[in-house]
Design a protein around this motif. Structure first.
Motif, mmCIF file in Angstrom:
data_model
loop_
_atom_site.group_PDB
_atom_site.id
_atom_site.type_symbol
_atom_site.label_atom_id
_atom_site.label_comp_id
_atom_site.label_asym_id
_atom_site.label_seq_id
_atom_site.Cartn_x
_atom_site.Cartn_y
_atom_site.Cartn_z
ATOM 1 N N ASN A 19 8.029 -2.660 -8.774
ATOM 2 C CA ASN A 19 7.577 -1.947 -7.644
ATOM 3 C C ASN A 19 8.423 -1.119 -8.279
ATOM 4 O OD1 ASN A 19 7.643 -1.432 -5.084
ATOM 5 N ND2 ASN A 19 6.796 -3.037 -4.477
ATOM 6 N N VAL A 20 8.155 0.633 -8.312
ATOM 7 C CA VAL A 20 9.067 1.192 -8.710
ATOM 8 C C VAL A 20 10.218 1.798 -7.305
ATOM 9 C CG1 VAL A 20 9.696 3.716 -8.800
ATOM 10 C CG2 VAL A 20 7.319 2.035 -9.309
ATOM 11 N N ARG A 49 0.840 5.819 -7.749
ATOM 12 C CA ARG A 49 1.650 6.303 -6.650
ATOM 13 C C ARG A 49 0.721 5.803 -5.308
ATOM 14 N NH1 ARG A 49 2.706 8.951 -10.448
ATOM 15 N NH2 ARG A 49 3.828 10.339 -11.403
ATOM 16 N N SER A 50 1.623 5.533 -4.425
ATOM 17 C CA SER A 50 0.963 4.758 -3.031
ATOM 18 C C SER A 50 -0.651 6.360 -2.767
ATOM 19 C CB SER A 50 1.915 5.336 -1.881
ATOM 20 O OG SER A 50 2.188 6.423 -1.476
ATOM 21 N N GLY A 51 -0.767 7.017 -2.816
ATOM 22 C CA GLY A 51 -1.794 7.960 -3.020
ATOM 23 C C GLY A 51 -3.503 8.478 -3.761
ATOM 24 N N GLY A 52 -2.546 6.897 -4.742
ATOM 25 C CA GLY A 52 -3.977 7.284 -5.673
ATOM 26 C C GLY A 52 -3.191 7.811 -6.871
ATOM 27 N N ARG A 61 -5.488 -0.146 -8.065
ATOM 28 C CA ARG A 61 -4.808 -0.485 -7.634
ATOM 29 C C ARG A 61 -5.713 -1.264 -6.567
ATOM 30 N NH1 ARG A 61 0.537 2.318 -5.261
ATOM 31 N NH2 ARG A 61 0.324 0.320 -3.517
ATOM 32 N N ASP A 62 -5.618 -2.294 -6.351
ATOM 33 C CA ASP A 62 -6.286 -2.514 -5.301
ATOM 34 C C ASP A 62 -5.335 -3.042 -3.816
ATOM 35 O OD1 ASP A 62 -7.902 -4.567 -2.645
ATOM 36 O OD2 ASP A 62 -9.556 -5.185 -5.022
ATOM 37 N N SER A 76 0.717 -1.257 0.178
ATOM 38 C CA SER A 76 -0.071 0.172 -0.155
ATOM 39 C C SER A 76 1.017 1.206 0.194
ATOM 40 C CB SER A 76 -0.940 -0.113 1.562
ATOM 41 O OG SER A 76 0.007 -0.149 2.443
ATOM 42 N N ILE A 77 2.367 1.288 0.530
ATOM 43 C CA ILE A 77 2.819 1.886 0.498
ATOM 44 C C ILE A 77 3.814 2.482 -0.801
ATOM 45 C CG2 ILE A 77 2.732 2.527 2.844
ATOM 46 C CD1 ILE A 77 5.773 1.048 3.342
#
Length: 112
Positions: A96-97, A51-54, A70-71, A29-30
């Motif tokens: 996975n960046v 990005r992690s924040g969407g 993403r889920d 998630s991060i």
């Protein structure tokens, strides 16, 4: 960090496919996640990043046709591809960046 991509295949121009990438080994998630592609004889290029924040970004060539999502509950990132063109034919990789980790790739072939 492990990534398992799936969902590729053969589709006619104008069709749709949805790619999935299941992730493990990190706090998904991060992490920022991306889809990339490599066509024969060409360099690998970024298709879309989430990005992690969407927040999302796309290559100009796919804007308006592809959607990355993403889920976090399923540790999975998706790439919905609509209005596919023959020039979208490539091996598609998820990444996975943050860890610079890559999945094994899934072939997408668009016939004219």
């Amino acid at each position: 960090v492990q990534l398992q991509a799936s969902g590729g295949g053969l589709v006619q121009a104008g069709g749709s496919l949805r790619l999935s990438c299941a992730a493990s080994g990190s706090i998904f998630s991060i992490n920022d996640m991306g889809w990339y592609r490599q066509a024969p004889g060409k360099q690998r290029e970024v298709v879309a990043v989430i990005r992690s924040g969407g927040g999302t970004s796309y290559a100009d060539s796919v804007k308006g046709r592809f959607t990355i999502s993403r889920d976090n509950a399923k540790n999975t990132v998706y790439l919905q591809m609509n209005s596919l063109k023959p020039e979208d034919t490539a091996v598609y990789y998820c990444r996975n960046v943050d860890y610079n980790a890559w999945g094994q790739g899934t072939q997408v072939t668009v016939s004219s």
